[in-house]
Design a protein around this motif. Structure first.
Motif, PDB file in Angstrom:
ATOM      1  N   THR A  61       8.962   1.600  -1.295  1.00 60.47           N
ATOM      2  CA  THR A  61       8.806   2.949  -1.426  1.00 60.47           C
ATOM      3  C   THR A  61       7.554   3.585  -2.750  1.00 60.47           C
ATOM      4  O   THR A  61       6.859   3.668  -2.746  1.00 60.47           O
ATOM      5  CB  THR A  61      10.043   3.238  -2.545  1.00 60.47           C
ATOM      6  N   HIS A  62       7.821   1.859  -3.973  1.00 63.92           N
ATOM      7  CA  HIS A  62       6.985   1.940  -4.933  1.00 63.92           C
ATOM      8  C   HIS A  62       5.779   1.693  -4.852  1.00 63.92           C
ATOM      9  O   HIS A  62       4.755   2.052  -4.930  1.00 63.92           O
ATOM     10  CB  HIS A  62       7.345   0.928  -6.082  1.00 63.92           C
ATOM     11  N   ALA A  63       5.146   0.706  -3.661  1.00 64.54           N
ATOM     12  CA  ALA A  63       4.099   0.106  -3.160  1.00 64.54           C
ATOM     13  C   ALA A  63       3.161   1.550  -2.067  1.00 64.54           C
ATOM     14  O   ALA A  63       1.884   1.913  -2.387  1.00 64.54           O
ATOM     15  CB  ALA A  63       4.552  -1.368  -1.883  1.00 64.54           C
ATOM     16  N   LEU A  64       4.257   2.325  -1.758  1.00 64.34           N
ATOM     17  CA  LEU A  64       3.790   3.214  -0.307  1.00 64.34           C
ATOM     18  C   LEU A  64       3.359   4.518  -2.144  1.00 64.34           C
ATOM     19  O   LEU A  64       2.420   4.893  -1.324  1.00 64.34           O
ATOM     20  CB  LEU A  64       4.446   4.142   0.046  1.00 64.34           C
ATOM     21  N   THR A  69      -0.605   7.670  -4.680  1.00 62.50           N
ATOM     22  CA  THR A  69      -0.818   8.361  -5.497  1.00 62.50           C
ATOM     23  C   THR A  69      -2.047   8.449  -6.575  1.00 62.50           C
ATOM     24  O   THR A  69      -2.557   8.549  -7.161  1.00 62.50           O
ATOM     25  CB  THR A  69       0.216   8.816  -6.784  1.00 62.50           C
ATOM     26  N   ALA A  70      -1.953   6.668  -6.534  1.00 67.13           N
ATOM     27  CA  ALA A  70      -2.760   5.723  -7.380  1.00 67.13           C
ATOM     28  C   ALA A  70      -3.950   5.527  -6.605  1.00 67.13           C
ATOM     29  O   ALA A  70      -5.026   5.079  -6.659  1.00 67.13           O
ATOM     30  CB  ALA A  70      -2.266   4.870  -7.517  1.00 67.13           C
ATOM     31  N   GLY A  71      -4.276   5.907  -4.937  1.00 66.23           N
ATOM     32  CA  GLY A  71      -5.253   5.024  -4.519  1.00 66.23           C
ATOM     33  C   GLY A  71      -5.119   3.536  -4.138  1.00 66.23           C
ATOM     34  O   GLY A  71      -6.086   2.977  -4.030  1.00 66.23           O
TER      35      GLY A  71
END
Length: 237
Positions: A61-64, A69-71
């Motif tokens: 989830t964090h990586a996705l 959001t950060a590209g």
């Protein structure tokens, strides 16, 4: 007329599989997802077939989120972001579950052997990476034997140019594949540190690293397919 058999209901995807689907929709492979969570690609497949992966949901989830959001698209950067969010699963009593690991079998004298068959080859021979990394840490030498279709090699069987200093009895199989060895204690073998760096450059894919070495040294055609691989290590004299 016998009653018609009902088809079993399709397995409902768990959260890990749904997150993996989102990564694949963004162009990532199961192997890429495995690199992000620092696990074998076979585990990612088990998100779908065996319902595994709950422990990796926070990391995925964090990586996705970082991707959307950060590209951030680089798998190494995503892996670094995911790592702190990977937690060990617990038992029914709440204690940490033991994780089955494969020992790196290198003796005190530096002798070690690891093999990868067709299934492991397809996932990059990940099981051989710890062996190569440990050999590099100890400053060992290594050699490897590859098996592939005869048509994959550019040099004739037993050619001295192909495997100088190694006995020439190339093993030929009934399925039209050949086993050829590269490196030996007699010739000095290959530098494990250099080979570990090659594996790292290939994103941990041992199969790809070996394939590139064979291609760079003019021993195989670009479309050659390795079917089996064996790595051997020893301490230099």
């Amino acid at each position: 007329m016998p009653p018609r058999k009902r088809r079993p209901a399709a397995r409902q995807l768990n959260e890990a599989a749904r997150l993996a689907d989102q990564f694949q929709a963004a162009g990532y492979t199961k192997r890429d997802i495995a690199r992000i969570i620092n696990r074998d690609p076979s585990l990612v497949s088990q998100f779908y077939t065996r319902g595994k992966g709950a422990a990796f949901v926070p990391a995925l989830t964090h990586a996705l989120n970082a991707l959307h959001t950060a590209g951030i698209t680089d798998t190494s950067e995503l892996a670094a972001l995911a790592a702190p969010h990977i937690t060990r699963r617990t038992t029914a009593t709440g204690t940490r579950a033991r994780v089955r690991t494969k020992a790196v079998l290198i003796t005190p004298t530096g002798t070690g052997t690891g093999r990868a068959g067709a299934q492991a080859i397809a996932s990059g021979s990940a099981r051989l990476r710890p062996l190569i990394a440990e050999a590099a840490r100890r400053g060992l030498r290594l050699a490897f034997t590859v098996r592939m279709p005869k048509t994959g090699y550019t040099l004739a069987s037993g050619s001295r140019t192909d495997s100088p200093g190694i006995r020439r009895d190339v093993i030929q199989r009934t399925d039209h594949t050949e086993e050829r060895s590269y490196g030996s204690a007699t010739t000095g073998g290959l530098d494990a540190i250099d080979f570990a760096q090659r594996v790292d450059a290939a994103g941990g894919d041992v199969t790809a690293a070996v394939h590139r070495w064979l291609l760079e040294t003019g021993r195989i055609h670009e479309d050659a397919h390795i079917t089996h691989l064996e790595i051997r290590t020893w301490r230099p004299r």
